[in-house]
Scaffold this motif. Structure first.
Motif, PDB file in Angstrom:
ATOM      1  N   THR A  30       7.532  -1.914   1.955  1.00  0.00           N
ATOM      2  CA  THR A  30       6.848  -2.437   0.772  1.00  0.00           C
ATOM      3  C   THR A  30       6.058  -3.666   1.173  1.00  0.00           C
ATOM      4  O   THR A  30       6.635  -4.663   1.636  1.00  0.00           O
ATOM      5  CB  THR A  30       7.852  -2.792  -0.338  1.00  0.00           C
ATOM      6  OG1 THR A  30       8.593  -1.620  -0.695  1.00  0.00           O
ATOM      7  CG2 THR A  30       7.125  -3.308  -1.569  1.00  0.00           C
ATOM      8  N   ASP A  36      -4.907  -2.795  -2.326  1.00  0.00           N
ATOM      9  CA  ASP A  36      -5.295  -1.407  -2.067  1.00  0.00           C
ATOM     10  C   ASP A  36      -4.481  -0.906  -0.864  1.00  0.00           C
ATOM     11  O   ASP A  36      -3.799  -1.681  -0.188  1.00  0.00           O
ATOM     12  CB  ASP A  36      -6.798  -1.308  -1.778  1.00  0.00           C
ATOM     13  CG  ASP A  36      -7.324   0.112  -1.983  1.00  0.00           C
ATOM     14  OD1 ASP A  36      -6.494   1.009  -2.264  1.00  0.00           O
ATOM     15  OD2 ASP A  36      -8.544   0.320  -1.849  1.00  0.00           O
ATOM     16  N   ILE A  37      -4.592   0.391  -0.610  1.00  0.00           N
ATOM     17  CA  ILE A  37      -3.893   0.951   0.536  1.00  0.00           C
ATOM     18  C   ILE A  37      -4.641   0.592   1.821  1.00  0.00           C
ATOM     19  O   ILE A  37      -5.799   0.167   1.784  1.00  0.00           O
ATOM     20  CB  ILE A  37      -3.735   2.479   0.401  1.00  0.00           C
ATOM     21  CG1 ILE A  37      -5.105   3.140   0.374  1.00  0.00           C
ATOM     22  CG2 ILE A  37      -2.924   2.828  -0.831  1.00  0.00           C
ATOM     23  CD1 ILE A  37      -5.045   4.661   0.372  1.00  0.00           C
ATOM     24  N   ASP A  72       2.540   8.352   4.535  1.00  0.00           N
ATOM     25  CA  ASP A  72       2.015   8.267   3.169  1.00  0.00           C
ATOM     26  C   ASP A  72       1.884   6.807   2.757  1.00  0.00           C
ATOM     27  O   ASP A  72       2.590   5.930   3.297  1.00  0.00           O
ATOM     28  CB  ASP A  72       2.949   9.020   2.207  1.00  0.00           C
ATOM     29  CG  ASP A  72       2.346   9.132   0.809  1.00  0.00           C
ATOM     30  OD1 ASP A  72       1.099   9.122   0.703  1.00  0.00           O
ATOM     31  OD2 ASP A  72       3.115   9.224  -0.158  1.00  0.00           O
ATOM     32  N   GLN A  73       0.953   6.566   1.780  1.00  0.00           N
ATOM     33  CA  GLN A  73       0.773   5.244   1.183  1.00  0.00           C
ATOM     34  C   GLN A  73       0.587   5.409  -0.321  1.00  0.00           C
ATOM     35  O   GLN A  73      -0.048   6.363  -0.779  1.00  0.00           O
ATOM     36  CB  GLN A  73      -0.466   4.526   1.739  1.00  0.00           C
ATOM     37  CG  GLN A  73      -0.426   4.217   3.213  1.00  0.00           C
ATOM     38  CD  GLN A  73      -1.640   3.432   3.631  1.00  0.00           C
ATOM     39  OE1 GLN A  73      -1.746   2.232   3.403  1.00  0.00           O
ATOM     40  NE2 GLN A  73      -2.592   4.111   4.255  1.00  0.00           N
ATOM     41  N   ARG A  74       1.169   4.481  -1.059  1.00  0.00           N
ATOM     42  CA  ARG A  74       1.003   4.487  -2.517  1.00  0.00           C
ATOM     43  C   ARG A  74       0.846   3.055  -2.993  1.00  0.00           C
ATOM     44  O   ARG A  74       1.596   2.170  -2.591  1.00  0.00           O
ATOM     45  CB  ARG A  74       2.211   5.126  -3.208  1.00  0.00           C
ATOM     46  CG  ARG A  74       2.407   6.599  -2.881  1.00  0.00           C
ATOM     47  CD  ARG A  74       3.644   7.153  -3.570  1.00  0.00           C
ATOM     48  NE  ARG A  74       3.508   7.067  -5.016  1.00  0.00           N
ATOM     49  CZ  ARG A  74       4.499   7.323  -5.875  1.00  0.00           C
ATOM     50  NH1 ARG A  74       5.696   7.657  -5.409  1.00  0.00           N
ATOM     51  NH2 ARG A  74       4.303   7.242  -7.172  1.00  0.00           N
ATOM     52  N   TYR A  75      -0.173   2.838  -3.876  1.00  0.00           N
ATOM     53  CA  TYR A  75      -0.427   1.504  -4.429  1.00  0.00           C
ATOM     54  C   TYR A  75       0.062   1.450  -5.876  1.00  0.00           C
ATOM     55  O   TYR A  75      -0.195   2.351  -6.668  1.00  0.00           O
ATOM     56  CB  TYR A  75      -1.914   1.170  -4.374  1.00  0.00           C
ATOM     57  CG  TYR A  75      -2.244  -0.156  -5.029  1.00  0.00           C
ATOM     58  CD1 TYR A  75      -1.902  -1.355  -4.411  1.00  0.00           C
ATOM     59  CD2 TYR A  75      -2.877  -0.204  -6.268  1.00  0.00           C
ATOM     60  CE1 TYR A  75      -2.185  -2.564  -5.004  1.00  0.00           C
ATOM     61  CE2 TYR A  75      -3.172  -1.422  -6.869  1.00  0.00           C
ATOM     62  CZ  TYR A  75      -2.821  -2.599  -6.241  1.00  0.00           C
ATOM     63  OH  TYR A  75      -3.091  -3.801  -6.837  1.00  0.00           O
ATOM     64  N   PHE A  76       0.787   0.364  -6.212  1.00  0.00           N
ATOM     65  CA  PHE A  76       1.310   0.167  -7.566  1.00  0.00           C
ATOM     66  C   PHE A  76       0.695  -1.118  -8.117  1.00  0.00           C
ATOM     67  O   PHE A  76       1.001  -2.221  -7.643  1.00  0.00           O
ATOM     68  CB  PHE A  76       2.832   0.070  -7.543  1.00  0.00           C
ATOM     69  CG  PHE A  76       3.510   1.332  -7.057  1.00  0.00           C
ATOM     70  CD1 PHE A  76       3.786   2.378  -7.919  1.00  0.00           C
ATOM     71  CD2 PHE A  76       3.842   1.470  -5.718  1.00  0.00           C
ATOM     72  CE1 PHE A  76       4.396   3.532  -7.468  1.00  0.00           C
ATOM     73  CE2 PHE A  76       4.459   2.617  -5.257  1.00  0.00           C
ATOM     74  CZ  PHE A  76       4.729   3.663  -6.135  1.00  0.00           C
ATOM     75  N   VAL A  82       2.130  -2.196  -2.079  1.00  0.00           N
ATOM     76  CA  VAL A  82       1.839  -0.921  -1.432  1.00  0.00           C
ATOM     77  C   VAL A  82       3.121  -0.430  -0.761  1.00  0.00           C
ATOM     78  O   VAL A  82       3.772  -1.184  -0.029  1.00  0.00           O
ATOM     79  CB  VAL A  82       0.721  -1.060  -0.386  1.00  0.00           C
ATOM     80  CG1 VAL A  82       0.479   0.275   0.305  1.00  0.00           C
ATOM     81  CG2 VAL A  82      -0.557  -1.563  -1.044  1.00  0.00           C
ATOM     82  N   GLU A  83       3.483   0.824  -1.055  1.00  0.00           N
ATOM     83  CA  GLU A  83       4.621   1.445  -0.397  1.00  0.00           C
ATOM     84  C   GLU A  83       4.111   2.351   0.721  1.00  0.00           C
ATOM     85  O   GLU A  83       3.288   3.229   0.484  1.00  0.00           O
ATOM     86  CB  GLU A  83       5.471   2.246  -1.385  1.00  0.00           C
ATOM     87  CG  GLU A  83       6.295   1.385  -2.312  1.00  0.00           C
ATOM     88  CD  GLU A  83       7.276   2.207  -3.130  1.00  0.00           C
ATOM     89  OE1 GLU A  83       7.236   3.448  -3.021  1.00  0.00           O
ATOM     90  OE2 GLU A  83       8.072   1.613  -3.879  1.00  0.00           O
ATOM     91  N   SER A  85       5.238   4.955   3.691  1.00  0.00           N
ATOM     92  CA  SER A  85       6.297   5.826   4.218  1.00  0.00           C
ATOM     93  C   SER A  85       6.084   6.025   5.721  1.00  0.00           C
ATOM     94  O   SER A  85       4.994   6.422   6.150  1.00  0.00           O
ATOM     95  CB  SER A  85       6.286   7.179   3.499  1.00  0.00           C
ATOM     96  OG  SER A  85       6.538   7.004   2.116  1.00  0.00           O
TER      97      SER A  85
END
Length: 797
Positions: A30, A36-37, A72-76, A82-83, A85
């Motif tokens: 995290t 952004d990613i 993988d990447q995810r933005y919250f 940014v998470e 993986s």
């Protein structure tokens, strides 16, 4: 599965004989702060920094980190984070078994600021500003991560029922509720008879990395609880291979009964296949013998051991002694902290270094809380066996009106004796008694064997006994008092020194204890003195040989040199590096150690001025010389009586020395006799030569020249010895040769002249007693000597 081919040599310290593991970790990073990613360039920076940090840590743990892949990447936006993986692939050879997920989590989370700084620095060097907004970084395994709440429901309601209604009613509809509550208790208790107490959660099993051969622990019932019947046990082992197990138990605590099988009962033994990672392995019920634990706080000890070091145990949250803290409990019983056992099958009390305490048993106890039924009718039972329940009617039959047995017989119905001694006419016909017992006693007392290890053969050979590992260092405390430490001061020093060394070496070896071998008072160079330039110079020695010389311009101070023996129970280092590891730990953390020593210096004056600890490694230790003989005195009578039955090295040396001395004396006697004999021969020869120099005719000493070399070369001369031998006899001859009865040949020529025959004198009473050498000549004719001179009579001699 290992690096060694058939016939190759494998070194145990490299674990090359172990199966190669290739764990895979799924980690979620995290990154808090970025909006952004990451782009590909940023991913490369992130991957390079994280991989470098983890690879160094993994290398210290003998794990090879092979690959790191961002999947993988995810933005919250709600948390501005940014998470990421990431999949990690590595390889290593146990033992010890490593939890890769936990290693990665701790490596990142325990040094967040350092990791964040390294990532920012790497980004700035290549002018990538993505990580300039990074505020925090953390890592968690996907298995331990909690799911984020969804923004909206996962699905809408259905317009029609999901299940089709049945076309006919159920065969047995549920009973209608009673109009009023029942005033009678239920016929069965609310809790099941069989209960289970588990000592670890699933996450605790996953985080367990410590293994041993066995574990000891106590189980106690509640102070107001009844007796319980233990009928099962589960344990935790990450192994998926077949392991041999033994479960021993005894009434009471294990505290004073470690390593001794007396009083222990083997209640389960066999071979079982390990359930593996994060799963408990059950002991088969077919091999388990049920045991009870008395009520009202009764205690029963259990000792579970495997034939391999694959039994996982838990660390205690607090240091202290075992059997004081409850690990898990139910309404009926409690399981207490125990001790881990590092050897197989059961180390004795003298091998206390093979026990670790306090440690937690990881597993479960299965028991029956109501061993006596029906419990609810007759109250709690505090001990077994169960009491008999009274029956509605007597269980014995009514008495019969007449005896059921027959009347007694008038004569015995048993058979007559096989031999009637009253009717035997010839007693000698019977077998005479033996002169001695038929079975001969054994020459020495028989030795009972130890209890059998298991009731069925094990699949693997038993492990070798654990041999304590030793390392030797010398530590010098500078600025101490000029005396040895007292017992109280020594105890206070080792109370802080042993935990200090153990803490700073725990990554590479487990130090059980440190023993003081010897203590010596020396002088060493003072720490600082001004030099010629009025600057401060450190003149302490850093070499192993700490000198005690007082050179000009140096100040000497008192110091105490301690020779220490490190007792090490387990290690991942080669044995020749263990002492160096301890010495380096002392050197690198010397400030901390000096602070610790200063705390006891406030109580004991011996340590009040200690300002430096210098250590180095030695290969071993030897016994220090003693001031008096270690053996007892022995009188000559005791020696002659043979009371000393043991051949000590001193006695053997005395025997050897006496033997050598006797040989020398014999050699000296022989040498003296030989020299005496040679000297006697030399004296005889010297006398002969002296007599040869005297002229037999004149009685005066003649010159040393020999008469030789007659003209023509065909004549030979007489030697001195021959002449001497010839004329030495004239003093013995009387004037009348007949009275002496002499008629012999007198040799006067030696064999060096090459003549076989010798000249003879016929002393037949003619009165010749001397020979005129001037008139005597010899010639060679037919290998005989012919005198051609004349012999004249000499009546005066």
């Amino acid at each position: 599965g290992n690096e060694c081919g058939e016939g190759d040599r494998c070194f145990g310290n490299t674990n090359c004989d172990r199966e190669l593991k290739d764990p895979v970790s799924d980690i979620i990073f995290t990154l808090k702060g970025p909006d952004d990613i990451m782009e590909d360039e940023d991913i490369a920076i992130f991957r390079e920094v994280i991989f470098e940090i983890l690879a160094a840590i993994f290398a210290d743990l003998k794990i090879h980190l092979e690959e790191m892949t961002v999947t993988d990447q995810r933005y919250f936006s709600d948390s501005e984070s940014v998470e990421v993986s990431v999949i990690f692939n590595s390889k290593y050879r146990p033992p010890p078994r490593q939890k890769q997920d936990a290693i990665i989590e701790n490596s990142i989370n325990l040094q967040k600021d350092i990791v964040k700084g390294e990532i920012k620095k790497a980004g700035n060097e290549v002018r990538r500003w993505y990580f300039s907004k990074l505020e925090e970084i953390s890592a968690v395994s996907r298995e331990n991560a909690t799911k984020r709440p969804t923004v909206s429901p996962t699905g809408g309601p259905t317009f029609t029922p999901t299940d089709v209604p049945s076309s006919y009613p159920s065969a047995s509809p549920s009973a209608s509720p009673t109009s009023t509550p029942s005033d009678m208790p239920s016929s069965s208790p609310s809790r099941m008879h069989v209960q289970e107490v588990v000592t670890a959660t699933n996450n605790e099993l996953k985080s367990s990395t410590d293994t041993s051969y066995g574990v000891l622990f106590n189980v106690r019932t509640a102070f107001d609880g009844p007796v319980v019947l233990v009928n099962g046990l589960d344990f935790y082992s990450e192994s998926t291979e077949n392991v041999g197990y033994e479960l021993w138990s005894r009434l009471g605590s294990f505290k004073d009964f470690k390593g001794a099988y007396d009083g222990w009962d083997l209640i389960a033994a066999g071979v079982v296949k390990g359930a593996g990672y994060a799963k408990l392995t059950s002991i088969p019920s077919t091999t388990f013998t049920e045991v009870s634990i008395l009520g009202r706080g009764g205690t029963r000890a259990f000792y579970l051991t495997l034939n391999s070091m694959d039994l996982n145990y838990g660390e205690s949250e607090e240091s202290g002694i075992s059997d004081t803290k409850v690990v898990a409990s139910s309404l009926d019983l409690s399981i207490y902290e125990g001790e881990a056992v590092l050897a197989y099958p059961f180390p004795g009390p003298s091998q206390q270094y093979l026990y670790r305490s306090p440690r937690r048993f990881l597993g479960a106890i299965i028991y029956d809380r109501l061993p006596c039924k029906p419990f609810s009718l007759y109250g709690p039972v505090m001990e077994l066996p169960c009491v008999d329940i009274p029956t509605v009617s007597p269980t014995t039959k009514r008495p019969t009106p007449k005896p059921t047995t027959g009347s007694p017989t008038k004569a015995p119905i048993s058979l007559a004796p096989t031999v009637d001694f009253n009717t035997i006419s010839d007693p000698s016909a019977l077998d005479p008694p033996t002169m001695s017992p038929l079975i001969e006693p054994s020459l020495s007392p028989s030795v009972s064997n130890a209890p059998s290890i298991s009731t069925s053969p094990t699949l693997y050979p038993t492990a070798s006994p654990v041999i304590p590992i030793r390392a030797y260092i010398v530590a010098t405390l500078r600025n101490t008092l000029n005396r040895d430490m007292s017992d109280i001061e020594s105890d206070a020093f080792f109370d802080i020194f042993v935990p200090f060394v153990r803490e700073h070496c725990k990554q590479a070896m487990m130090i059980e204890n440190i023993d003081l071998w010897s203590e010596e008072q020396i002088t060493v160079d003072a720490p600082f003195l001004p030099n010629a330039n009025n600057t401060m110079a450190d003149i302490t020695t850093s070499t192993p040989a700490i000198t005690a010389r007082a050179t000009e311009g140096r100040r000497m101070v008192q110091a105490t040199r301690l020779t220490l023996v490190l007792q090490i129970s387990s290690t991942t280092l080669p044995l020749n590096l263990l002492g160096s590891m301890a010495s380096v730990a002392i050197e690198e953390n010397q400030a901390e150690l000096i602070t610790e020593i200063s705390t006891i210096g406030e109580i004991y004056d011996f340590f009040v001025n200690v300002d430096q600890v210098v250590s180095y490694v030695i290969d071993g230790v030897t016994e220090a010389p003693v001031s008096s003989p270690v053996g007892n005195e022995m009188t000559s009578q005791e020696w002659s009586d043979g009371s000393n039955t043991e051949d000590s090295p001193v006695q053997v040396g005395v025997v050897i020395g006496a033997t050598v001395a006797i040989l020398w004396i014999l050699l000296a006697i022989f040498s003296i006799g030989y020299l005496t004999k040679v000297r006697s021969k030399m004296n005889v020869k010297r006398d002969s030569e002296k007599r040869a120099k005297i002229d037999p005719l004149t009685g005066t000493e003649s010159d040393n020249s020999d008469r030789s070399d007659f003209d023509g070369g065909r004549r030979i001369g007489l030697t001195k010895i021959g002449v001497a031998k010839s004329f030495a006899l004239q003093d013995r001859f009387p004037k009348n040769g007949r009275e002496a009865g002499l008629s012999r040949s007198m040799p006067i020529l030696t064999r060096e002249a090459g003549i076989r025959n010798s000249l003879g004198l016929d002393l037949d009473g003619s009165g010749y007693s001397s020979i005129d050498l001037d008139d005597l000549e010899f010639g060679l004719s037919n290998n005989e000597l012919n005198p051609r001179g004349s012999m004249r009579r000499s009546d005066n001699q």
